[in-house]
Scaffold this active site. Structure first.
Site, mmCIF file in Angstrom:
data_model
loop_
_atom_site.group_PDB
_atom_site.id
_atom_site.type_symbol
_atom_site.label_atom_id
_atom_site.label_comp_id
_atom_site.label_asym_id
_atom_site.label_seq_id
_atom_site.Cartn_x
_atom_site.Cartn_y
_atom_site.Cartn_z
ATOM 1 C CD GLU A 1 -2.288 -1.311 2.875
ATOM 2 O OE1 GLU A 1 -2.391 -0.266 3.544
ATOM 3 O OE2 GLU A 1 -2.672 -2.419 3.268
ATOM 4 C CE LYS B 1 9.645 7.346 7.230
ATOM 5 N NZ LYS B 1 8.519 8.121 7.785
ATOM 6 C CB CYS C 1 8.013 51.049 -4.173
ATOM 7 S SG CYS C 1 9.135 49.736 -3.713
ATOM 8 C CB CYS D 1 11.700 52.891 -3.435
ATOM 9 S SG CYS D 1 10.505 52.810 -2.103
HETATM 10 S S1 IVH Z 1 -1.102 0.342 8.795
HETATM 11 C C1 IVH Z 1 -0.704 -1.753 12.722
HETATM 12 N N1 IVH Z 1 -1.202 1.359 6.387
HETATM 13 O O1 IVH Z 1 1.896 5.213 9.045
HETATM 14 C C2 IVH Z 1 -0.719 -1.112 11.398
HETATM 15 N N2 IVH Z 1 -0.406 2.728 8.152
HETATM 16 O O2 IVH Z 1 4.363 4.750 10.525
HETATM 17 C C3 IVH Z 1 -1.176 0.264 11.447
HETATM 18 N N3 IVH Z 1 0.129 5.023 7.486
HETATM 19 O O3 IVH Z 1 0.468 5.226 12.244
HETATM 20 C C4 IVH Z 1 -0.789 1.098 10.327
HETATM 21 N N4 IVH Z 1 -0.411 4.806 5.365
HETATM 22 O O4 IVH Z 1 -0.566 6.737 10.411
HETATM 23 C C5 IVH Z 1 -0.875 1.568 7.678
HETATM 24 N N5 IVH Z 1 -1.406 2.159 4.221
HETATM 25 C C6 IVH Z 1 -1.078 2.359 5.494
HETATM 26 C C7 IVH Z 1 -0.620 3.601 5.962
HETATM 27 C C8 IVH Z 1 -0.282 3.751 7.301
HETATM 28 C C9 IVH Z 1 0.040 5.637 6.299
HETATM 29 C C10 IVH Z 1 0.627 5.677 8.721
HETATM 30 C C11 IVH Z 1 -0.212 5.454 9.938
HETATM 31 C C12 IVH Z 1 0.707 4.791 10.937
HETATM 32 C C13 IVH Z 1 2.033 5.217 10.444
HETATM 33 C C14 IVH Z 1 3.115 4.281 10.908
#
Ligand code: IVH
Length: 683
Positions: free
Chosen positions: A126, A326, A443, A423
């Site tokens: 995702e 990341k 100006c 100016c």
């Molecule tokens: S799953 C236990 N899916 O990333 C699993 N989190 O770094 C819960 N986030 O606190 C999170 N996109 O705010 C999940 N597709 C996604 C996400 C996602 C963004 C955020 C979320 C989480 C944080 C963790």
């Protein structure tokens, strides 16, 4: 009394079933619009259904339900958010920062599960949305509460604000809706909305948000839900909390179910048969990142099968079965070498950081806006500081913060200037404003910017009149105000460097064409402080001519949508200034005749102005205003001979008296509604 099926239905029964039908229709069209991106009716048709439901609910208040589409923006502002405990803790994710760390994650899982190295684990991949996590609770299919993540155990109750998210259903649809569905997701702002909010902030002299995530957080944590409602937040749901009455055996099945119930799920979610495919997905997303309409900061890889998730279990703060992959950061450290001063169209002097050039995800950054001196003081920014710079959402890079631990002591603060760097005029700091501005009438950068703004695409749209030519016009002394544009001749242009007959003729034609520009654009082009495109359009709609706008009272101005006291005052100040009037008169004399665009051509109220007074019970002032505007009319604040109708509620006072004196038609609320319901014969 025994009721029989043969009995005629009571008005209330008819209303109840129509209201239910309308709600279902509105929910369905909402889904088509926001989730499927495939609307089948026009906005006007949607509005008509919406208004019909509103009217029914006003007539039969007992029919109103909290999940009715009319109830998205509820109650009054809160004093503070109440705490809300999560029944299951909201965990965070462990990070992987490169491909080899992603591969390590897969290895780790195989070891725990006792799987051979060559066997693939099925993952769900995702986008990692860069917003803020919330938990939604649907009881018996109805959205009953929503909370931020907080510390993972207890968050803040943001139910009223979450309800304003248009793509989120207030009640679930489809079959087998569970008794209880807790679902987690990420609230975010599209880049487009983020930029729009920042444009408005800047017009209002407020410091803009650094990035879309801060803007989303700021909007969701608004104590006044009406402000949140104006910020078009979005959400994608991605994880279950506590669920009763439904079971899913994998993440994919969970997504399929919640989508069928009407919840928004990111369409970019993909299944991967093994970690190599998941890494390929990560690469693809990194490439796609810049072209997505929202910010993502990585991908999330989750073990698809829930029985494997259970087997893997959780550590204290994060599950073992998922990892956040990341992307390289869009932030970088660099040295702020100097603070430059840039003078804008309205004389505002903006401090700009000159940075030691640094590359941030493929782009070399050497400047960043510092907004104003309050920001500099707040962040304690000094020349020579090491700062953290961020590129986000396509805007000018921003200084996030100073790395004070890296100070040597040689850094020096820069006080606000006392004289204009361009100016030499004295600088003024207006009370209640963060900006400092140069009030010099001649100006150069101000004149330059105001001409560029006047000619720009969204204003008068004078094609070809860009920086290069404006610079020459100024240096040849051919223009000192925007009015001079309309006195230019071909000979004037022929004095430019590298100018030919054809180009000169083209420029003149573009200038000539702009004389017939729409009134809204003309008002915007004037560069009145706080009057952006939207407000300018609203003013054009409401007043219909420049003369009416010029004469408008504060009271009339503040009765316009989008116009508050500050904006109204700025408009008055602009038109009270004789120099401005002189410039406008010169343009009109040169043949500029702004045209009036009508929202609904031939609407039944075209050219008619309405004044609403007294206590209104059948609709709010905003609704009434919208109804009138939809029909081509305008709502104004005070009564004059030119007023088309006065709609008087209970206890109407001086405006009603004045209307009677002037012989203006007075309508009751009911008569107004009847007028709306009459067939439109205006064409
Ligand atoms: S799953 C236990 N899916 O990333 C699993 N989190 O770094 C819960 N986030 O606190 C999170 N996109 O705010 C999940 N597709 C996604 C996400 C996602 C963004 C955020 C979320 C989480 C944080 C963790």
């Amino acid at each position: 009394m025994q009721l029989s099926l043969l009995d005629p239905a009571t008005p209330e029964e008819i209303a109840r079933s129509r209201a239910e039908e309308l709600r279902r229709l509105l929910e369905q069209h909402n889904r088509l619009y926001y989730l499927q991106d495939a609307p089948v009716i026009s906005d006007a048709e949607y509005d008509a259904l919406f208004r019909e439901l509103q009217q029914l609910e006003r007539q039969f208040p007992e029919l109103v339900t909290s999940s009715s589409p009319t109830q998205r923006v509820g109650g009054a502002p809160l004093a503070k958010f109440a705490p809300l405990a999560h029944r299951l803790p909201m965990l965070s994710l462990e990070n992987a920062v490169n491909e080899s760390e992603i591969a390590d994650f897969d290895q780790r899982l195989k070891k725990i599960l006792g799987l051979p190295a060559e066997q693939g684990i099925t993952y769900l991949c995702e986008p990692k949305m860069d917003g803020l996590a919330v938990e939604l609770i649907y009881s018996e299919g109805v959205l009953t509460s929503a909370a931020t993540r907080g510390d993972g155990l207890t968050g803040e109750d943001v139910t009223e604000n979450v309800r304003t998210i248009r793509s989120l259903p207030l009640r679930l649809t489809g079959s087998n809706v569970p008794r209880l569905l807790e679902v987690r997701g990420e609230v975010f702002l599209s880049l487009e909305s983020f930029q729009q909010i920042n444009r408005e902030k800047e017009e209002n002299g407020e410091p803009p948000f650094v990035n879309p995530r801060n803007a989303a957080a700021g909007s969701l944590r608004q104590l006044d839900p009406r402000i949140t409602a104006r910020r078009p937040l979005s959400i994608f749901c991605y994880a279950p909390g506590l669920v009763e009455g439904a079971e899913f055996d994998c993440q994919q099945a969970f997504f399929d179910s919640i989508s069928a119930w009407g919840l928004p799920v990111n369409p970019l979610v993909r299944r991967a048969n093994n970690i190599d495919e998941a890494i390929e997905y990560y690469r693809q997303m990194l490439l796609q990142r810049e072209s997505l309409p929202y910010e993502i900061d990585g991908t999330v890889i989750k073990v698809d099968a829930f029985h494997l998730q259970r087997e893997l279990g959780e550590k204290s703060r994060s599950p073992r079965w998922a990892v956040a992959c990341k992307f390289p950061p869009r932030q970088a450290e660099t040295v702020l070498e100097d603070i430059l001063l840039s003078v804008g169209r309205t004389g505002v002097i903006t401090p700009v950081a000159q940075l030691r050039p640094v590359e941030i995800s493929g782009v070399t950054v050497s400047r960043a806006t510092l907004h104003n001196w309050d920001e500099i003081a707040l962040k304690d920014i000094r020349i020579g500081d090491t700062v953290l710079v961020e590129r986000a959402g396509d805007v000018i890079p921003a200084v996030v913060r100073v790395l004070t631990e890296k100070r040597s002591g040689a850094e020096r603060p820069l006080p606000p200037p006392e004289r204009c760097p361009e100016c030499g005029s004295a600088i003024v700091r207006i009370a209640d404003e963060v900006a400092v501005r140069c009030m010099g009438l001649s100006c150069p950068p101000q004149i330059r910017q105001s001409i560029l703004h006047f000619a720009s695409r969204n204003a008068m749209d004078i094609e070809g009149l860009g920086e290069k030519f404006v610079e020459q016009l100024l240096s040849l002394g051919l223009v000192t105000s925007v009015a001079d544009i309309y006195r230019l001749s071909k000979d004037d242009f022929m004095r430019f460097e590298r100018m030919g007959d054809k180009l000169a003729a083209k420029l003149l034609a573009a200038i000539d064409k702009s004389k017939q520009q729409e009134l809204g654009r003309f008002i915007f082009a004037l560069g009145i402080r706080h009057v952006g495109e939207r407000t300018a359009k609203a003013l054009a709609q409401a007043f219909g001519s420049l003369e009416h706008l010029e004469q408008a009272t504060m009271e009339e101005l503040v009765s316009i949508r989008d116009v508050g006291a500050t904006v109204a005052e700025s408009i008055r100040t602009f038109f009270d200034n004789q120099d401005n009037i002189a410039v406008i008169r010169r343009m009109l004399a040169a043949g500029v005749t702004p045209t009036v665009e009508q929202k609904k051509v031939g609407g039944r109220f075209t050219g008619k102005s309405f004044v609403f007074t007294g206590t209104l019970t059948r609709f709010t002032r905003e609704e009434a205003q919208r109804l009138v505007e939809n029909e081509g009319g305008g709502a104004v604040g005070s009564v004059s001979k030119k007023t088309g109708y006065v709609v008087a509620g209970a206890d109407a006072g001086s405006k009603l008296t004045k209307a009677r004196e002037l012989g203006v038609t007075v309508l009751s609320e009911e008569e107004f509604l009847e007028l709306l319901e009459q067939p439109d014969t205006s064409g």
